[in-house]
Design an enzyme around this catalytic site. Structure first.
Site, mmCIF file in Angstrom:
data_model
loop_
_atom_site.group_PDB
_atom_site.id
_atom_site.type_symbol
_atom_site.label_atom_id
_atom_site.label_comp_id
_atom_site.label_asym_id
_atom_site.label_seq_id
_atom_site.Cartn_x
_atom_site.Cartn_y
_atom_site.Cartn_z
ATOM 1 N N GLU A 204 2.348 6.411 3.818
ATOM 2 C CA GLU A 204 2.629 7.371 2.743
ATOM 3 C C GLU A 204 1.894 8.696 2.960
ATOM 4 O O GLU A 204 2.486 9.758 2.800
ATOM 5 C CB GLU A 204 2.242 6.739 1.402
ATOM 6 C CG GLU A 204 3.007 7.316 0.239
ATOM 7 C CD GLU A 204 2.374 7.001 -1.091
ATOM 8 O OE1 GLU A 204 1.707 7.877 -1.647
ATOM 9 O OE2 GLU A 204 2.541 5.869 -1.562
ATOM 10 N N SER B 223 -2.093 4.386 -2.213
ATOM 11 C CA SER B 223 -1.310 3.450 -1.387
ATOM 12 C C SER B 223 -1.159 4.035 0.004
ATOM 13 O O SER B 223 -0.740 5.182 0.146
ATOM 14 C CB SER B 223 0.088 3.252 -1.972
ATOM 15 O OG SER B 223 0.015 2.727 -3.261
ATOM 16 N N ARG C 231 8.839 8.517 -3.188
ATOM 17 C CA ARG C 231 7.718 9.171 -2.476
ATOM 18 C C ARG C 231 8.243 10.185 -1.444
ATOM 19 O O ARG C 231 7.710 10.303 -0.338
ATOM 20 C CB ARG C 231 6.823 8.139 -1.770
ATOM 21 C CG ARG C 231 6.111 7.197 -2.706
ATOM 22 C CD ARG C 231 5.048 7.919 -3.548
ATOM 23 N NE ARG C 231 4.221 6.973 -4.256
ATOM 24 C CZ ARG C 231 4.552 6.398 -5.416
ATOM 25 N NH1 ARG C 231 5.691 6.689 -6.007
ATOM 26 N NH2 ARG C 231 3.724 5.549 -5.998
HETATM 27 N N1 EPU Z 1 0.027 -7.502 -4.379
HETATM 28 C C1 EPU Z 1 -0.571 -8.567 -3.739
HETATM 29 N N2 EPU Z 1 -1.709 -8.326 -3.020
HETATM 30 C C2 EPU Z 1 -2.261 -7.087 -2.929
HETATM 31 C C3 EPU Z 1 -1.637 -6.008 -3.573
HETATM 32 C C4 EPU Z 1 -0.466 -6.238 -4.315
HETATM 33 O O1 EPU Z 1 -0.106 -9.674 -3.804
HETATM 34 O O2 EPU Z 1 -3.287 -6.961 -2.261
HETATM 35 C C5 EPU Z 1 1.207 -7.740 -5.214
HETATM 36 C C6 EPU Z 1 0.822 -7.659 -6.680
HETATM 37 O O3 EPU Z 1 0.398 -8.870 -7.170
HETATM 38 C C7 EPU Z 1 2.105 -7.220 -7.328
HETATM 39 C C8 EPU Z 1 2.786 -6.416 -6.260
HETATM 40 O O4 EPU Z 1 2.146 -6.714 -5.033
HETATM 41 O O5 EPU Z 1 2.909 -8.340 -7.628
HETATM 42 C C9 EPU Z 1 2.772 -4.945 -6.566
HETATM 43 O O6 EPU Z 1 1.438 -4.473 -6.678
HETATM 44 P P1 EPU Z 1 1.018 -3.285 -7.661
HETATM 45 O O7 EPU Z 1 1.554 -3.536 -9.021
HETATM 46 O O8 EPU Z 1 -0.443 -3.061 -7.519
HETATM 47 O O9 EPU Z 1 1.823 -2.027 -7.154
HETATM 48 P P2 EPU Z 1 2.148 -1.504 -5.687
HETATM 49 O O10 EPU Z 1 3.584 -1.744 -5.417
HETATM 50 O O11 EPU Z 1 1.172 -2.048 -4.696
HETATM 51 C C10 EPU Z 1 2.907 0.865 -6.437
HETATM 52 C C11 EPU Z 1 2.645 2.291 -6.044
HETATM 53 C C12 EPU Z 1 1.338 2.767 -6.634
HETATM 54 C C13 EPU Z 1 1.435 2.658 -8.146
HETATM 55 C C14 EPU Z 1 1.747 1.219 -8.539
HETATM 56 C C15 EPU Z 1 2.029 1.078 -9.989
HETATM 57 C C16 EPU Z 1 3.712 2.651 -3.909
HETATM 58 C C17 EPU Z 1 3.536 2.831 -2.430
HETATM 59 N N3 EPU Z 1 2.601 2.407 -4.603
HETATM 60 O O12 EPU Z 1 1.896 0.074 -5.841
HETATM 61 O O13 EPU Z 1 1.180 4.131 -6.290
HETATM 62 O O14 EPU Z 1 0.223 3.073 -8.766
HETATM 63 O O15 EPU Z 1 2.943 0.760 -7.844
HETATM 64 O O16 EPU Z 1 3.262 1.644 -10.292
HETATM 65 O O17 EPU Z 1 4.833 2.748 -4.384
HETATM 66 C C18 EPU Z 1 0.231 5.583 -4.662
HETATM 67 O O18 EPU Z 1 1.390 5.935 -4.399
HETATM 68 O O19 EPU Z 1 -0.759 6.072 -4.072
HETATM 69 C C19 EPU Z 1 0.018 4.557 -5.670
HETATM 70 C C20 EPU Z 1 -1.185 4.087 -5.959
#
Ligand code: EPU
Length: 366
Positions: free
Chosen positions: A362, A266, A188
Site C-alpha cells: 500500500e 496497513s 486505496r
Molecule cells: N486478521 C487476522 N490476523 C491479523 C490481522 C487481521 O486474522 O493479524 C483478520 C481479523 O481478525 C479480521 C480481518 O483479518 O477478521 C480483517 O482485519 P481488520 O478488521 O483489522 O481490518 P484489515 O482488513 O486488516 C482494513 C484496512 C485498514 C482499516 C481497517 C478497518 C486495508 C489495507 N486496511 O484492515 O486500513 O483501518 O480495515 O476498516 O484495507 C490502512 O489502510 O492503513 C488501514 C489501517
C-alpha cells in the site's frame, strides 16, 4: 464551491524572481526526513520547500530552476517507505485552513487546506456539529494525502464523502478543480497514483479538499468491530460522537500509534479475487477471512493470510510484523528502509507460496 481558504497567488513577483529568497520561497538543504515519515526511517532531502499556501505552490512552478526540477510531494509521510535519500525537490505541504463552506438542505460542504492533519479535520467537523467523517477518525496523514490513496476504514472511504479538490498543475502553475469522477477513486487508489493514460501521478500538488457530509446523518455501523461495540454497550442508536469514540478505541487497541512505534498503517492492500478463486482458496483453508463485494468478487483479509503464515512478531533487523495486526509492519527503533522492503518481500513470497496470492504493497516505496 470553487473558492479556497488560500488567497490568490501573487505570481508576478515569483515569475520575475530568479533566486529562491527573492521568490519568497525558503529552500532548505539536507533536511533530515526521519521526523517527517511515520515509519521513522532515516533519509535526507537534498532540497525541501515548505508550501504554506497555494501561492507558494505557484511560486515553485514559476521559479526558473525549481519549476523544472523533479518534485516529490510530502504530506504527513504516513504512507511512505524511504529506502534512500530523496533527490527530487521535496515539497512539504503545510497549507492550513478549515471552514464550513456551505450548509445546504441535503448536506454540509467542508473545506480544508491540504496540510491539515486528517484527524484534526474529523475532530473539528464534529465540534462544528457536522457528522459524517467519524468512521475515518485517527487515520494518520494529511488532508491532501487522503484523496491520493482514497483512505478508508470501518465501512467508509474518502470517496463516500468527497466533493472536490484543488491542485496546482506542475506544468502550467494553474489551479485545477477536480470532482470525484475525475479523481477515479478505487480501493486505496486514485488518478493521483496512476501514471498510465490520463494518470496524474507526479503532475501536481493538491492544495485544498472539499468534503460533502450528507443530511440526514446516517451512521455507518456495518463493520464487524462496530457491531461488537454496539453489542457490548447495548447502544443501538449511537450518535456520531459515540461512533468516533468507538473507532478511536478500536484503532488504538489494534494499530500502533506512529508517535510511539513507527509504521505506515496497513502495509499491503487486501487482495480482491474472483468467486472461483475464492472457492479454491476456501477449499485449501476453510477458515480464510473473506468478504463478498457488490460486483461478485471477494476481498480477502491480507492480515489473516500473513498471520496464517506465522509472521506475527517476526523481524528483519529492526523492521518487524506488528504482533497485534499482521498487516502492519513496524519500526522497532533503528529500522532502515531496506530492512522493511526485505521483510515485505519475504512476506509476499510466503503468502504466494501458501495461497497463490500476490500481496500488493500500500505505501509508496522511495
Ligand atoms: N486478521 C487476522 N490476523 C491479523 C490481522 C487481521 O486474522 O493479524 C483478520 C481479523 O481478525 C479480521 C480481518 O483479518 O477478521 C480483517 O482485519 P481488520 O478488521 O483489522 O481490518 P484489515 O482488513 O486488516 C482494513 C484496512 C485498514 C482499516 C481497517 C478497518 C486495508 C489495507 N486496511 O484492515 O486500513 O483501518 O480495515 O476498516 O484495507 C490502512 O489502510 O492503513 C488501514 C489501517
Amino acid at each position: 464551491m470553487q473558492s479556497s481558504p488560500i488567497p490568490p497567488a501573487d505570481t508576478a513577483s515569483a515569475s520575475t524572481s530568479p533566486t529562491p529568497a527573492a521568490s519568497g520561497l525558503n529552500v532548505e538543504s539536507d533536511v533530515n526526513l526521519k521526523p517527517y515519515n511515520s515509519f521513522g526511517l532515516p533519509a535526507v532531502a537534498r532540497r525541501l520547500v515548505r508550501l504554506r499556501s497555494e501561492a507558494d505552490a505557484r511560486r515553485v512552478v514559476d521559479h526558473p530552476e525549481l519549476g523544472r526540477a523533479p518534485k516529490f510531494v510530502l504530506g504527513g509521510g504516513s504512507n511512505l517507505v524511504l529506502t534512500r535519500d530523496v533527490e527530487p525537490v521535496v515539497l512539504k505541504v503545510e497549507i492550513p485552513g478549515l471552514r464550513v463552506l456551505e450548509e445546504r438542505a441535503d448536506c454540509w460542504i467542508l473545506e480544508a487546506g491540504a496540510g491539515v492533519v486528517w484527524h484534526e479535520l474529523v475532530a473539528w467537523s464534529l465540534a462544528q456539529g457536522v457528522p459524517g467523517l467519524e468512521n475515518l477518525a485517527l487515520i494518520p496523514g494529511t488532508v491532501g494525502a487522503a484523496p491520493v490513496q482514497n483512505i478508508g476504514a470501518y465501512g467508509l472511504e474518502l470517496k463516500d464523502r468527497f466533493d472536490s479538490l484543488d491542485a496546482i498543475d506542475f506544468t502550467t502553475g494553474r489551479r485545477v478543480t477536480l470532482d470525484a469522477t475525475a479523481c477515479r477513486f478505487g480501493y486505496r487508489d486514485s488518478v493521483f497514483k496512476q501514471s498510465g493514460f490520463g494518470g496524474l501521478a507526479g503532475k501536481g500538488v493538491i492544495t485544498a479538499v472539499r468534503l460533502r457530509c450528507p443530511k440526514p446523518w446516517q451512521p455507518q455501523l456495518g463493520y464487524l468491530d462496530l457491531q461488537r461495540k454496539m453489542a457490548e454497550t447495548g447502544l443501538t442508536a449511537p450518535d456520531a460522537r459515540q461512533v468516533f469514540d468507538w473507532v478511536c478505541e478500536i484503532r488504538r487497541a489494534k494499530l500502533p500509534d506512529p508517535a510511539r512505534i513507527g509504521n505506515a498503517g496497513s502495509f499491503f492492500k487486501n487482495p480482491v479475487v474472483s468467486a472461483e478463486q475464492c472457492r479454491d482458496i476456501i477449499a485449501r483453508d476453510p477458515h480464510i477471512v473473506h468478504y463478498p463485494m457488490p460486483d461478485g468478487s471477494f476481498k480477502l483479509a491480507a492480515g489473516w493470510l500473513i498471520d496464517a503464515c506465522g509472521w506475527k512478531g517476526k523481524s528483519v533487523g529492526d523492521a518487524a510484523v506488528y504482533d497485534k495486526q499482521a498487516l502492519v509492519l513496524v519500526n522497532r527503533g533503528a529500522a532502515r528502509g531496506a530492512e522493511v522492503v526485505t521483510l515485505a518481500r519475504a512476506i509476499q513470497e510466503s503468502v504466494y507460496g501458501r495461497f497463490g496470492i500476490r500481496l500488493e504493497p500500500e505505501p509508496v516505496v522511495v
